[in-house]
Structure formats: C-alpha cells, structure tokens
Design an enzyme around this catalytic site. Sequence first.
Site, mmCIF file in Angstrom:
data_model
loop_
_atom_site.group_PDB
_atom_site.id
_atom_site.type_symbol
_atom_site.label_atom_id
_atom_site.label_comp_id
_atom_site.label_asym_id
_atom_site.label_seq_id
_atom_site.Cartn_x
_atom_site.Cartn_y
_atom_site.Cartn_z
ATOM 1 N N ASP A 243 3.534 7.309 -1.181
ATOM 2 C CA ASP A 243 4.746 8.074 -0.851
ATOM 3 C C ASP A 243 4.817 8.986 -2.186
ATOM 4 O OD1 ASP A 243 6.777 9.500 0.548
ATOM 5 O OD2 ASP A 243 7.184 7.466 1.764
ATOM 6 N N LYS B 33 0.907 -1.321 -0.222
ATOM 7 C CA LYS B 33 -0.030 0.101 -0.279
ATOM 8 C C LYS B 33 0.865 1.183 -0.028
ATOM 9 C CE LYS B 33 -4.141 -1.771 1.420
ATOM 10 N NZ LYS B 33 -3.894 -3.228 2.020
ATOM 11 N N GLY C 211 -7.928 -13.965 3.575
ATOM 12 C CA GLY C 211 -6.760 -14.158 4.731
ATOM 13 C C GLY C 211 -7.371 -15.014 5.736
HETATM 14 P P1 XMP Z 1 -8.998 -10.876 5.765
HETATM 15 O O1 XMP Z 1 -8.240 -11.560 6.598
HETATM 16 O O2 XMP Z 1 -9.927 -9.857 6.201
HETATM 17 O O3 XMP Z 1 -7.919 -10.200 4.889
HETATM 18 O O4 XMP Z 1 -9.822 -11.688 4.684
HETATM 19 C C1 XMP Z 1 -7.887 -9.293 3.744
HETATM 20 C C2 XMP Z 1 -6.695 -8.963 3.451
HETATM 21 O O5 XMP Z 1 -6.760 -7.914 2.282
HETATM 22 C C3 XMP Z 1 -6.482 -6.660 2.849
HETATM 23 N N1 XMP Z 1 -7.349 -5.986 2.612
HETATM 24 C C4 XMP Z 1 -7.468 -4.900 1.790
HETATM 25 N N2 XMP Z 1 -6.610 -4.320 1.070
HETATM 26 N N3 XMP Z 1 -8.136 -2.650 0.362
HETATM 27 C C5 XMP Z 1 -6.758 -3.166 0.326
HETATM 28 O O6 XMP Z 1 -6.137 -2.732 -0.527
HETATM 29 C C6 XMP Z 1 -8.978 -2.925 1.102
HETATM 30 O O7 XMP Z 1 -10.132 -2.468 1.309
HETATM 31 C C7 XMP Z 1 -8.493 -4.334 2.056
HETATM 32 N N4 XMP Z 1 -9.235 -4.798 2.877
HETATM 33 C C8 XMP Z 1 -8.253 -5.790 3.434
HETATM 34 C C9 XMP Z 1 -5.857 -6.815 4.324
HETATM 35 O O8 XMP Z 1 -4.617 -6.210 4.549
HETATM 36 C C10 XMP Z 1 -5.668 -8.353 4.384
HETATM 37 O O9 XMP Z 1 -4.330 -8.638 3.945
#
Ligand code: XMP
Length: 223
Positions: A63, A60, A188
Amino acid sequence: MDNRLIVALDIFDGDRAIEIASSLRELIFAVKINWPIILGAGPDIVRELSRHSRVICDLKLADIPNTNALITEKVAELGAYGIISHVFTGSDSLRAVRESGRKLKLLAVVSMSHPGGSQFINRIHEDLLAAAISGGADGVIAPGNNESLLSEIREMGRELVIVSPGIGAQGGSATKAVMAGSDYIIVGRSIYESPDPVKAVEDLNRQIHEGMAARSTRMNTFS
Ligand code: XMP
C-alpha cells in the site's frame, strides 16, 4: 542447534496453531502467519503465538507509505518478530514499514514461487532487490522451487538473508534450495497437514542440514 526452518501456519484455528507451535518450539526458527489465521482467530493470536516462538507476520503489505506504516505499528505492538512486505509499490512504501517497525525484521518479496510469479514479479526481481536494499529490508523472499532464480539472487546479494517458500507442496527440495542460496526455509502444508508434524519438521531439518553441509557460500543469519 542452528534452526533454519520457518513453519507457515495457514490455518484458521488459533488453538491448533498454538498446539503446533508449542510442540515444535525447540525445532524451528519461527512460525509465519498470514491472513487466514489473523481473520480466523483474531490479531491477538500474534501475541499468543509469540509466547512459543518468534512470529513473522506475512501480510504482504502493498500500500501507500501511510497505510503500510499504520499496519506495521499494530504488528509491532502485538509483539511480532518480523513482517513481510511487497516492494513493487516502491522503496518509499517499504521504508515506511522500516521506520514504523524499527524492531521488526523486515522481509521484502522480490520473487514468488507459484506459476503466476513468472508472469510479472519474477521478471523484475533485479529492480525489486535493489529497492528492497535501499528500503532497508533485513532479508528477501525468493522461491525455493526455482533454483536458477535463487542462485541469481544469491549472486546479486552475497550478504542478503534469503528466506524461501516453495518447498514440499510447491515442489521444491529444502536441500537443493539451501545449496542454491536460501538461508531459511518456509514450509506450511507439508507440516500442518502431516499426521506427525514433529517428524515432518525433523525430516525437513535433516534436509536443510544436508544442504548446509554441501553449500559453498556462508549461511547468512538475522542479526
Ligand atoms: P506451503 O504450504 O506451500 O506454504 O509450504 C508456503 C507459505 O509461504 C507463502 N508463500 C510465499 N510467500 N512469496 C512469499 O512471500 C512466495 O513466493 C510464496 N510462496 C508461498 C504462502 O503464503 C504460505 O504461507
């Protein structure tokens, strides 16, 4: 098999990550890693996981162009498949990622799945999407647990690759997200916290394929 699942390995333990990735290699599109494992196991984990799966580095980035470019250079050197960058910092910052990591798939965050996403970022998703496209992104991140926003983003970019977290632990359904426009699903906790990650992935793959069968628009794929 058309694998559309990306497994987020938000853990500290590199050996455990490798064990999960190697057990799932035939069933998934990629693993996604983030700061927890890079700080927990060191940057070489990117190289080690790449022996088992495509690796998307979810750093993410947010910068100035020069710093984004330096980080991207290292990620590319480590053999990653893709990188995730913010775009609210402007098209120039995203373009620096694009130019520094020419071979990497570049995903831009245009909306977020957690409740705070509606406070700022999801209000400007149209501008972020335009900046993502002009900055050279290969795809965008959009929330799998927000079908109306997902459908809107799908409508705005028919050719876009849309990658969606927000499934399982954050309440979304993989089937509904794919029907609303997601091309790839990120999961995740529902996988790495499961007593049987292989079964969890098989169940999710079934749900994704149900969504693909019911979807009216074509599925987009990373070229
Ligand atoms: P979970 O455990 O919730 O993990 O299934 C989700 C993974 O995705 C990332 N994450 C996001 N990344 N925008 C993103 O760029 C988002 O809205 C978002 N929501 C979750 C989170 O860091 C984890 O690795």
